[in-house]
Scaffold this active site. Structure first.
Site, PDB file in Angstrom:
ATOM      1  N   GLU A  82      -9.874  23.989 -39.748  1.00 15.94           N
ATOM      2  CA  GLU A  82      -8.943  24.049 -40.861  1.00 15.94           C
ATOM      3  C   GLU A  82      -7.989  25.232 -40.732  1.00 15.94           C
ATOM      4  O   GLU A  82      -8.388  26.329 -40.367  1.00 15.94           O
ATOM      5  CB  GLU A  82      -9.702  24.154 -42.180  1.00 15.94           C
ATOM      6  N   ARG A  92     -13.496  15.528 -57.018  1.00 17.62           N
ATOM      7  CA  ARG A  92     -13.468  14.074 -57.217  1.00 17.62           C
ATOM      8  C   ARG A  92     -14.828  13.565 -57.645  1.00 17.62           C
ATOM      9  O   ARG A  92     -14.939  12.599 -58.407  1.00 17.62           O
ATOM     10  CB  ARG A  92     -13.017  13.394 -55.918  1.00 17.62           C
ATOM     11  N   CYS A 144     -16.318  22.465 -49.691  1.00 17.33           N
ATOM     12  CA  CYS A 144     -15.926  22.975 -48.375  1.00 17.33           C
ATOM     13  C   CYS A 144     -14.783  23.976 -48.501  1.00 17.33           C
ATOM     14  O   CYS A 144     -14.845  25.088 -47.972  1.00 17.33           O
ATOM     15  CB  CYS A 144     -15.518  21.829 -47.454  1.00 17.33           C
ATOM     16  N   HIS A 170     -14.298  21.202 -40.088  1.00 17.11           N
ATOM     17  CA  HIS A 170     -14.847  19.948 -40.588  1.00 17.11           C
ATOM     18  C   HIS A 170     -15.309  19.087 -39.418  1.00 17.11           C
ATOM     19  O   HIS A 170     -14.633  19.011 -38.385  1.00 17.11           O
ATOM     20  CB  HIS A 170     -13.804  19.176 -41.399  1.00 17.11           C
TER      21      HIS A 170
END
Length: 208
Positions: A82, A92, A144, A170
């Site tokens: 990332e 979510r 994360c 990831h």
């Protein structure tokens, strides 16, 4: 006493039986130790606040040269270091403690974002042949990213950790790349990060 590397992955979440990030970390750590590195591995809970607190404590305790936090990105097609952590929580789905923050900061009054201090392009370039990977421009807004932001905020604000570099990677689900292959790739990326102070000027951007 300072160590070379701190690796972290996550516990299972959202009803899954395993979390591929921890499967990769627990396999990579002993390989790195066999290669002469002092490595600690930590399994983090998928919980806002708690995961970041544990990581911060571990970094301060072990004072590693390098921190690589890993997490699962089930919809991705490869291994994705990332680029940036952002100061927002927007869940979510609830975390494993039932928390589901919406539009909350990770750190109150913290900056909008932090860049990784890992050589993310060099790490992608070093992936073994046949292992898919790319630089990712977003770590999402779930736990994360929360851990990634907490890590970078710590490294940016704690002068005692001035020699520590860190970031987030990831990993895909096991049906895309098997965990043993991901672990081997993680080993290689860690080794590259340890010896690469300045990232390579490679193309790693995206149109969307």
């Amino acid at each position: 006493m300072a160590i070379d590397v701190l690796l972290t992955g996550f516990t299972p979440f959202d009803g899954a039986g395993v979390n591929e990030s921890w499967e990769a970390v627990r396999r990579a750590a002993p390989v790195l130790r066999q290669r002469g590195l002092d490595v600690e591995a930590l399994e983090l809970p998928v919980q806002f606040d708690r995961a970041g607190d544990l990581l911060v404590h571990a970094v301060r305790e072990h004072r590693p040269r390098l921190v690589v936090a890993a997490g699962l990105a089930a919809g991705r097609a490869g291994i994705t270091p990332e680029r940036v952590a952002i100061n927002v929580r927007d869940a979510r789905i609830p975390d494993n403690a039932g928390a589901a923050p919406v539009d909350e900061p990770v750190v109150a009054d913290g900056p909008v974002g932090y860049f990784s201090t890992l050589p993310i392009k060099a790490m992608v370039a070093a992936l073994p042949d046949g292992v898919p990977g790319a630089v990712s421009q977003s770590a999402g807004t779930y736990v994360c990213n929360d851990v990634f932001y907490r890590l970078q905020h710590l490294l940016a604000t704690d002068a005692a950790l001035g020699g520590t570099r860190g970031g987030f990677v990831h990993v895909p689900s096991a049906d895309v790349v098997d965990p043993l292959t991901v672990a081997r790739a993680l080993v290689r990326m860690v080794e590259v990060a340890l010896r690469t102070e300045v990232d390579e000027p490679l193309i790693g951007g995206a149109e969307h």
